[in-house]
Scaffold this motif. Structure first.
Motif, PDB file in Angstrom:
ATOM      1  N   LEU A 136       0.784  -1.384   0.222  1.00  0.00           N
ATOM      2  CA  LEU A 136      -0.104   0.177  -0.093  1.00  0.00           C
ATOM      3  C   LEU A 136       0.726   1.178  -0.462  1.00  0.00           C
ATOM      4  O   LEU A 136      -0.105   2.314  -0.061  1.00  0.00           O
ATOM      5  CB  LEU A 136      -1.371  -0.185   1.200  1.00  0.00           C
ATOM      6  CG  LEU A 136      -2.044  -1.314   1.180  1.00  0.00           C
ATOM      7  CD1 LEU A 136      -2.749  -0.896   2.684  1.00  0.00           C
ATOM      8  CD2 LEU A 136      -2.451  -1.256   0.427  1.00  0.00           C
ATOM      9  N   ILE A 189       3.097   2.385  -4.027  1.00  0.00           N
ATOM     10  CA  ILE A 189       1.577   2.154  -5.190  1.00  0.00           C
ATOM     11  C   ILE A 189       2.521   2.960  -7.118  1.00  0.00           C
ATOM     12  O   ILE A 189       3.129   2.960  -6.738  1.00  0.00           O
ATOM     13  CB  ILE A 189       0.915   3.985  -4.987  1.00  0.00           C
ATOM     14  CG1 ILE A 189       0.616   3.628  -3.547  1.00  0.00           C
ATOM     15  CG2 ILE A 189      -0.592   3.722  -5.648  1.00  0.00           C
ATOM     16  CD1 ILE A 189      -0.513   4.828  -3.004  1.00  0.00           C
ATOM     17  N   GLY A 241      -7.909  -1.541   1.083  1.00  0.00           N
ATOM     18  CA  GLY A 241      -6.572  -2.167  -0.332  1.00  0.00           C
ATOM     19  C   GLY A 241      -6.878  -3.205  -1.211  1.00  0.00           C
ATOM     20  O   GLY A 241      -6.996  -4.249  -0.250  1.00  0.00           O
ATOM     21  N   THR A 274      -6.433   1.355  -3.293  1.00  0.00           N
ATOM     22  CA  THR A 274      -5.594   1.957  -1.870  1.00  0.00           C
ATOM     23  C   THR A 274      -7.181   2.591  -1.054  1.00  0.00           C
ATOM     24  O   THR A 274      -6.725   2.525   0.209  1.00  0.00           O
ATOM     25  CB  THR A 274      -4.284   2.545  -1.964  1.00  0.00           C
ATOM     26  OG1 THR A 274      -5.713   3.751  -2.417  1.00  0.00           O
ATOM     27  CG2 THR A 274      -3.562   2.848  -2.707  1.00  0.00           C
TER      28      THR A 274
END
Length: 356
Positions: A21, A24, A293, A314
């Motif tokens: 997370l 990205i 996420g 996310t």
């Protein structure tokens, strides 16, 4: 619940897995393919996806009533011939019966090229809970024609399933099934639920029920994958912050005692599948405490270790991934977001090299 060694390992690796997370990467393509408002409902979620030989994408999900589970729940379907750019009108494919909801649609392309829509029906007033299916013989037709629905006939008073079947190297079909030997006058059988499989040796005409793996009370929605040595791995959604695992060495007839793996999961559906080249693909919610996420990873050692850092979403309240994999390595994945709000069904398109 007593934590196993596998769960302790998951705790040690948590920071590494949650790095999904933080690192990205943009998905190649993301599109909303359905919303609750579009179909005039208050919520929508729990999607499935499949890709036909002609390149058509089918999407399924369910909705209806105030939320789920409710007797008003019904299954919707639509398709796209241009990878989601334009879509057919949503169509109801399995409607409610009096006091009986229909839910958890799975789309699966059989080796014959037939497209299966597999779903559950549950009636808590009569304690009738079973697995049903419809088949489209030519899913690339200009006007697809579907069979009437029929019950698959698992030998249990309570059975339901989520996720695609797997075709084994022996040619047998194996389907994830959650079941209970105890008649149930609620929507779920709770502590009586066991994780098993349906096995078909005649291309889906008949199915036999096997396995009764115990896991935490809220265990359900397992997935089956075949290893190189022919043994089978059953990965299970379960409580406790980790995905659980059971093994079979006789083609799915019997299964080992379940145990926690080192893969974090917030008790939510995940997707795991073997790719044509042999790697395993995992699409999962990597936070062990909440549905935040959706991340993708790969394994080259049959689940012993995982690599990759492709994040599909996310945001909070995202869940329930499913996917279809094209021969060229393109992955068409779906998940839902904010079921009780906007009720979005999202399509993510990426390639295996995007995973890292």
């Amino acid at each position: 619940m007593k934590r196993t060694k596998g769960y302790r390992i998951a705790s040690h690796k948590l920071r590494w897995l949650l790095a999904f997370l933080e690192e990205i990467q943009s998905t190649v393509y993301q599109k909303i393919v359905a919303t609750a408002a579009e179909i005039g409902e208050k919520w929508a979620g729990i999607p499935g996806v499949e890709l036909t030989p002609g390149g058509r994408l089918y999407f399924a999900w369910f909705s209806g009533g105030e939320n789920e589970p409710q007797p008003e729940n019904e299954i919707y379907l639509r398709y796209s011939d241009d990878k989601g750019a334009t879509l057919s009108p949503p169509e109801k494919m399995a409607v409610k019966f009096p006091n009986a909801r229909t839910f958890d649609p799975t789309l699966w392309l059989a080796p014959s090229g037939e497209l299966w829509l597999i779903f559950n029906r549950g009636n808590k007033e009569t304690a009738e809970h079973g697995v049903f299916a419809r088949i489209c013989a030519d899913p690339d037709a200009a006007h697809p024609v579907w069979s009437d629905e029929w019950r698959l006939g698992y030998e249990a008073p309570f059975s339901f399933r989520m996720n695609k079947p797997t075709v084994l190297s022996t040619g047998e079909w194996i389907m994830p099934v959650t079941h209970s030997a105890v008649p149930n006058y609620g929507w779920f059988s709770w502590a009586h639920q066991r994780q098993g499989v349906g096995i078909s040796r005649d291309q889906g005409k008949t199915w036999s029920l096997h396995g009764a793996v115990e896991a935490p009370e809220w265990a359900l929605e397992n997935m089956i994958i075949e290893r190189r040595d022919g043994s089978l791995a059953m990965y299970m959604r379960a409580g406790g912050g980790a995905i659980w695992l059971s093994d079979s060495h006789d083609g799915g007839v019997t299964w080992s005692e379940g145990h926690a793996t080192d893969i974090p999961n917030p008790c939510s559906r995940f997707y795991i599948r073997q790719l044509p080249a042999g790697d395993w693909l995992l699409i999962n919610s990597p936070d062990p405490t909440k549905r935040t996420g959706i991340a993708v990873s790969l394994s080259s050692d049959e689940g012993a270790t995982w690599r990759g850092s492709l994040v599909l979403d996310t945001r909070d309240n995202v869940s329930y991934p499913d996917a279809a994999i094209a021969p060229d390595g393109t992955v068409y994945a779906v998940h839902d977001r904010d079921r009780g709000g906007v009720g979005e069904i999202l399509l993510d398109v990426f390639r295996l090299e995007d995973i890292g």
